[in-house]
Design an enzyme around this catalytic site. Structure first.
Site, PDB file in Angstrom:
ATOM      1  N   ASP A  45       0.894  -1.165  -0.072  1.00  0.00           N
ATOM      2  CA  ASP A  45      -0.095   0.085  -0.029  1.00  0.00           C
ATOM      3  C   ASP A  45       0.936   1.308  -0.161  1.00  0.00           C
ATOM      4  O   ASP A  45       0.594   2.257  -0.553  1.00  0.00           O
ATOM      5  CB  ASP A  45      -0.895   0.091   1.289  1.00  0.00           C
ATOM      6  CG  ASP A  45      -2.022  -0.959   1.148  1.00  0.00           C
ATOM      7  OD1 ASP A  45      -2.509  -1.286  -0.061  1.00  0.00           O
ATOM      8  OD2 ASP A  45      -2.581  -1.477   2.163  1.00  0.00           O
ATOM      9  N   ALA A 190      -5.668  10.332  20.752  1.00  0.00           N
ATOM     10  CA  ALA A 190      -5.625  10.622  22.343  1.00  0.00           C
ATOM     11  C   ALA A 190      -5.903  11.845  22.863  1.00  0.00           C
ATOM     12  O   ALA A 190      -5.082  12.667  23.154  1.00  0.00           O
ATOM     13  CB  ALA A 190      -4.079  10.079  22.781  1.00  0.00           C
TER      14      ALA A 190
END
Ligand code: NAD
Length: 277
Positions: A45, A190
């Protein structure tokens, strides 16, 4: 038919590339590295991401095909032992002057950078872009459609395309989005959430014609990544992003529906429930 090949650089990918050129010449295909109608990426990819960014200036007149030399890739779905078959499809398509091969067109993200760093002011991403704090927390204001949405504090923000929704976005708990849904997805990396700082906490999906602005809200060293490309930035004011007006085209000589791709890449079995090796 004009074609170009871009490979990962390892021994197997390089030797497959040589073999591809031999087969292509035997079938009357023309090698053209500057204006190919089809770009073949051989590797994984990451190789497709490189091919996309290299040939981005001619996106409107070129299509992409991926051959994987490791495990099944999301963009690279042809196997190394199918090289001859792929060349045959390309040659048949050229000689018989059939209608154009089936293609899949996937949405992209358009980013405009406002800042004083020596980096390009616009980018197009195939998978996603991320903005992270280099020295710690990223402090940013997020506006949607030019209205304040939230103040973000945390490691960073990831904005992905539908085809990129299965990449970094997936690791962040984002939803997988079918590429027929022209949209961008914003996922938090986060975020800090407590009585003082608050963010939405859920990934959100913006449709076409909506936009998102990310304003840097203090003097901070940041890291901008666009697919596989990374740029340290110190003087960013804002990033504006939305669904791009252009799309990327993948050739589908044989159908490979998105959800089959997801099942095979992530669950590891085919439509008959057989394990994929
Ligand atoms: P790479 O080639 O090592 O790619 C990392 C992994 O992402 C590989 O397993 C690759 O197959 C997979 N991948 C890439 N695009 C995908 C897609 N659209 N759908 C499903 N899987 C996909 O690393 P690279 O060459 O630097 O590639 C950059 C990409 O790596 C980024 O676009 C990002 O999506 C991904 N990435 C993922 C994470 C994570 O999941 N925590 C972290 C950083 C980067």
């Amino acid at each position: 038919m004009r074609y170009a090949v871009l490979h990962r650089g390892d021994e197997l990918s390089a030797s497959l590339t040589n073999r591809f050129h031999e087969l292509a010449a035997a079938h009357g295909l023309t090698r053209d590295e500057s204006h190919p109608e089809i770009v073949i990426s051989i590797g994984g990819d990451g190789t497709m991401l490189q091919a996309f960014h290299q040939y981005f200036p001619i996106l409107d007149s070129t299509s992409f095909v991926g051959i994987h030399t490791g495990h099944l890739g999301f963009f690279a779905d042809w196997k190394a032992d199918e090289l001859e078959l792929l060349v045959q499809y390309m040659a048949d398509n050229m000689q018989q002057e059939r209608v154009a091969p089936r293609t899949a067109k996937y949405p992209l993200i358009e980013l405009e950078i406002d800042g004083d760093d020596d980096i390009p002011k616009t980018f197009i991403a195939l998978n996603e872009f991320t903005l992270k704090g280099l020295d710690g927390t990223l402090v940013a204001q997020i506006d949607i459609n030019d209205q304040l949405f939230e103040m973000f504090r945390g490691d960073g923000i990831c904005v992905s395309t539908p085809s990129g929704s299965t990449a970094y976005n997936k690791s962040l708990g984002g939803a997988m989005v079918h590429p027929s849904i022209e949209s961008i997805q914003i996922a938090e990396i986060a975020s800090i959430n407590n009585r003082v700082y608050r963010t939405l906490g859920s990934p959100l999906i913006l449709p076409k014609h909506h936009s998102c602005n990310i304003f840097s809200r203090k003097k901070q060293r940041l890291l901008l990544t666009v697919d596989h490309l990374t740029f340290p930035v110190e003087n960013l004011r804002s990033i504006r992003c939305r669904v791009a007006s252009q799309k990327v085209t993948f050739v589908r000589y044989r159908p490979f529906p998105f959800w089959n791709r997801v099942r095979e890449a992530f669950l590891g079995y085919d439509e008959n429930g057989c394990q994929i090796t």
